[in-house]
Design a protein around this motif. Structure first.
Motif, mmCIF file in Angstrom:
data_model
loop_
_atom_site.group_PDB
_atom_site.id
_atom_site.type_symbol
_atom_site.label_atom_id
_atom_site.label_comp_id
_atom_site.label_asym_id
_atom_site.label_seq_id
_atom_site.Cartn_x
_atom_site.Cartn_y
_atom_site.Cartn_z
ATOM 1 N N GLN A 149 0.830 -1.204 0.000
ATOM 2 C CA GLN A 149 0.000 0.000 0.000
ATOM 3 C C GLN A 149 0.868 1.258 0.000
ATOM 4 O OE1 GLN A 149 -2.486 -0.528 3.444
ATOM 5 N NE2 GLN A 149 -3.988 -1.764 2.343
ATOM 6 N N ARG A 200 3.879 1.539 -1.250
ATOM 7 C CA ARG A 200 4.456 1.661 -2.594
ATOM 8 C C ARG A 200 3.469 2.359 -3.521
ATOM 9 N NH1 ARG A 200 8.327 -0.465 -6.164
ATOM 10 N NH2 ARG A 200 9.337 -1.608 -4.500
ATOM 11 N N GLU A 201 2.210 1.993 -3.447
ATOM 12 C CA GLU A 201 1.196 2.618 -4.293
ATOM 13 C C GLU A 201 1.058 4.103 -3.980
ATOM 14 O OE1 GLU A 201 -0.228 1.281 -7.025
ATOM 15 O OE2 GLU A 201 1.143 -0.357 -6.556
ATOM 16 N N LYS A 202 1.080 4.472 -2.709
ATOM 17 C CA LYS A 202 1.008 5.886 -2.329
ATOM 18 C C LYS A 202 2.216 6.648 -2.851
ATOM 19 C CE LYS A 202 -1.642 5.459 1.950
ATOM 20 N NZ LYS A 202 -1.603 5.657 3.407
ATOM 21 N N LYS A 258 3.894 6.070 -5.469
ATOM 22 C CA LYS A 258 3.770 6.280 -6.916
ATOM 23 C C LYS A 258 3.059 7.595 -7.204
ATOM 24 C CE LYS A 258 3.790 1.427 -8.332
ATOM 25 N NZ LYS A 258 2.981 0.317 -8.882
ATOM 26 N N THR A 259 2.151 7.965 -6.326
ATOM 27 C CA THR A 259 1.375 9.194 -6.498
ATOM 28 C C THR A 259 2.081 10.395 -5.899
ATOM 29 O OG1 THR A 259 -0.698 7.954 -6.432
ATOM 30 C CG2 THR A 259 -0.828 10.315 -5.996
ATOM 31 N N TRP A 260 2.673 10.223 -4.725
ATOM 32 C CA TRP A 260 3.129 11.373 -3.948
ATOM 33 C C TRP A 260 4.643 11.587 -3.898
ATOM 34 C CZ3 TRP A 260 -0.739 14.421 -3.299
ATOM 35 C CH2 TRP A 260 -2.022 13.893 -3.183
ATOM 36 N N SER A 261 5.419 10.775 -4.609
ATOM 37 C CA SER A 261 6.866 10.978 -4.566
ATOM 38 C C SER A 261 7.436 10.902 -5.983
ATOM 39 C CB SER A 261 7.531 9.929 -3.687
ATOM 40 O OG SER A 261 7.681 8.705 -4.387
ATOM 41 N N LYS A 262 8.681 11.273 -6.088
ATOM 42 C CA LYS A 262 9.395 11.204 -7.371
ATOM 43 C C LYS A 262 10.339 10.012 -7.400
ATOM 44 C CE LYS A 262 9.090 16.151 -7.904
ATOM 45 N NZ LYS A 262 9.779 17.420 -7.915
#
Length: 80
Positions: free
Chosen positions: A67, A69-71, A73-77
């Motif tokens: 979970q 990792r999925e976050k 993908k959206t919130w980090s570079k």
């Protein structure tokens, strides 16, 4: 102190030590990450002990990691 509390207390200490090593890598631009790896190994051992003593399950920890990792993908570079 019971086993659960002892493991949790040591885990807290190891997390604090890991935090310090992360800070040193950033502040002093340290390329040698041996000390960071040692602290991460200490944290990993405490997580394993939590699992071995039926305080947490590795399955739930791995699900939480997926979970996260999925976050990320959206919130980090960070390349994932």
């Amino acid at each position: 102190m019971n086993i659960k509390n002892e493991i949790l207390t040591i885990l807290m200490e190891e997390c604090a030590e890991t935090s310090i090593e992360c800070s040193k890598v950033i502040r002093f631009n340290i390329d040698n990450t041996e000390r960071l790896e040692k602290e991460l190994g200490d944290v990993l051992m405490m997580i394993k002990l939590l699992s071995e003593n039926n305080i947490v399950t590795m399955e739930n920890i791995e699900a939480a990691a997926r979970q996260k990792r999925e976050k990320l993908k959206t919130w980090s570079k960070i390349p994932l």
